[in-house]
Scaffold this motif. Structure first.
Motif, PDB file in Angstrom:
ATOM      1  N   GLN A  73      -2.044   0.930  -4.412  1.00 45.26           N
ATOM      2  CA  GLN A  73      -3.377  -0.009  -3.825  1.00 45.26           C
ATOM      3  C   GLN A  73      -3.848   0.658  -2.617  1.00 45.26           C
ATOM      4  O   GLN A  73      -3.120   1.223  -1.901  1.00 45.26           O
ATOM      5  CB  GLN A  73      -2.541  -1.300  -3.595  1.00 45.26           C
ATOM      6  CG  GLN A  73      -3.606  -2.475  -3.231  1.00 45.26           C
ATOM      7  CD  GLN A  73      -3.305  -3.809  -3.471  1.00 45.26           C
ATOM      8  OE1 GLN A  73      -1.878  -4.111  -3.625  1.00 45.26           O
ATOM      9  NE2 GLN A  73      -4.168  -4.801  -3.721  1.00 45.26           N
ATOM     10  N   SER A  74      -5.154   0.432  -2.644  1.00 42.52           N
ATOM     11  CA  SER A  74      -5.843   1.064  -1.344  1.00 42.52           C
ATOM     12  C   SER A  74      -5.938   0.013  -0.060  1.00 42.52           C
ATOM     13  O   SER A  74      -5.563  -1.020  -0.244  1.00 42.52           O
ATOM     14  CB  SER A  74      -7.198   1.637  -1.752  1.00 42.52           C
ATOM     15  OG  SER A  74      -7.984   0.371  -2.079  1.00 42.52           O
ATOM     16  N   SER A 108      -8.618  -0.725   1.547  1.00 40.04           N
ATOM     17  CA  SER A 108      -9.735  -1.608   1.126  1.00 40.04           C
ATOM     18  C   SER A 108      -9.194  -2.887   0.593  1.00 40.04           C
ATOM     19  O   SER A 108      -9.972  -3.880   0.558  1.00 40.04           O
ATOM     20  CB  SER A 108     -10.975  -1.058   0.879  1.00 40.04           C
ATOM     21  OG  SER A 108     -10.698  -0.152  -0.482  1.00 40.04           O
ATOM     22  N   VAL A 116       0.802  -1.192  -0.062  1.00 42.15           N
ATOM     23  CA  VAL A 116      -0.021   0.219   0.060  1.00 42.15           C
ATOM     24  C   VAL A 116       0.886   1.365  -0.009  1.00 42.15           C
ATOM     25  O   VAL A 116       0.588   2.289  -0.730  1.00 42.15           O
ATOM     26  CB  VAL A 116      -1.006   0.065   1.321  1.00 42.15           C
ATOM     27  CG1 VAL A 116      -1.728   1.385   1.405  1.00 42.15           C
ATOM     28  CG2 VAL A 116      -1.914  -1.153   1.044  1.00 42.15           C
ATOM     29  N   GLU A 128      -6.797   7.916   5.137  1.00 36.03           N
ATOM     30  CA  GLU A 128      -7.851   6.974   4.703  1.00 36.03           C
ATOM     31  C   GLU A 128      -8.444   6.017   5.542  1.00 36.03           C
ATOM     32  O   GLU A 128      -9.550   5.593   5.766  1.00 36.03           O
ATOM     33  CB  GLU A 128      -7.108   6.198   3.557  1.00 36.03           C
ATOM     34  CG  GLU A 128      -8.003   5.058   3.063  1.00 36.03           C
ATOM     35  CD  GLU A 128      -7.237   4.510   1.724  1.00 36.03           C
ATOM     36  OE1 GLU A 128      -7.904   3.339   1.142  1.00 36.03           O
ATOM     37  OE2 GLU A 128      -6.152   4.805   1.217  1.00 36.03           O
TER      38      GLU A 128
END
Length: 235
Positions: free
Chosen positions: A113-114, A116, A108, A154
């Motif tokens: 890439q997130s 979640s 991440v 986030e």
């Protein structure tokens, strides 16, 4: 490849004991719930505690065990929890929860890439885990990056509590970096393992980055009625 790297001399890690999951009615599990309650009382509307760093002065003191079990009891209380294995040098969490470590925190922080997409759900309601991911060449630089600040923003939107299992604070700078960013830090101490001089140094290093130390978890006390009892001393 990851398995071979973890099994090199000096880097092998073992799964931790999830007593809060295996024996939730035990005295030790109750102590973890007490720690959870103390953290909740330390939180306020204007200064909520959502991001928590768990570290120790040295290896083998129980920081990963504490982080994992705290994540379980917070999830059991109905809060959305993300447990992050931020010990990218000697990861443990993926073994304890029997998860893949193919992607994780390092992924991440070094790609688009997130959270979640990378976080994995567990059999425990409300508990998701972000494993460490492939070992990067520069863990401390990743943790201190602007991408890490984006990660925290986030994660705060997705979860109620984010717990970071960090390397020992005296050994490397990783825990210092994250303690400076987190809402609170917990220092884990183990009887007959933690050294006074190391604890003094750990306290100084955390103070240097103005970390908010919530308290100390003292484990494996020999004089406790039930060996392995955990105590929590808040500031």
């Amino acid at each position: 490849m990851a398995k071979k790297q973890n099994e090199r001399k000096g880097t092998k890690t073992n799964a931790v004991s999830l007593v809060t999951l295996i024996d939730p009615s035990s005295p030790i599990a109750e102590q973890y719930r007490t720690i959870r309650t103390n953290i909740q009382f330390a939180s306020s509307a204007d200064k909520p505690i959502k991001t928590i760093v768990v570290t120790s002065s040295g290896p083998g003191e129980g920081k990963s065990t504490t982080a994992a079990n705290l994540a379980v009891v917070f999830a059991n209380s109905g809060q959305r929890v993300l447990l992050v294995d931020a010990d990218m040098r000697k990861p443990t969490i993926f073994k304890s929860f029997h998860l893949s470590n193919a992607i994780g925190l390092s992924t991440v922080l070094s790609t688009i890439q997130s959270i979640s997409e990378a976080a994995q759900k567990t059999e425990i309601n409300n508990l998701s885990i972000l494993t460490s991911g492939p070992k990067p060449p520069n863990p401390s630089e990743l943790l201190g990056s602007a991408r890490m600040d984006q990660f925290l923003a986030e994660a705060r939107n997705l979860y109620d509590i984010i717990i970071f299992d960090m390397p020992p604070v005296v050994a490397v700078t990783d825990a210092q970096i994250m303690a400076s960013k987190a809402d609170g830090t917990i220092l884990v101490v183990r009887e007959n393992v933690s050294r006074k001089e190391s604890l003094t140094k750990a306290k100084g290093l955390l103070h240097m980055v103005q970390a908010k130390v919530l308290g100390v978890v003292y484990n494996c006390a020999e004089n406790a009625k039930d060996q392995g009892y955990y105590y929590y001393y808040g500031n």
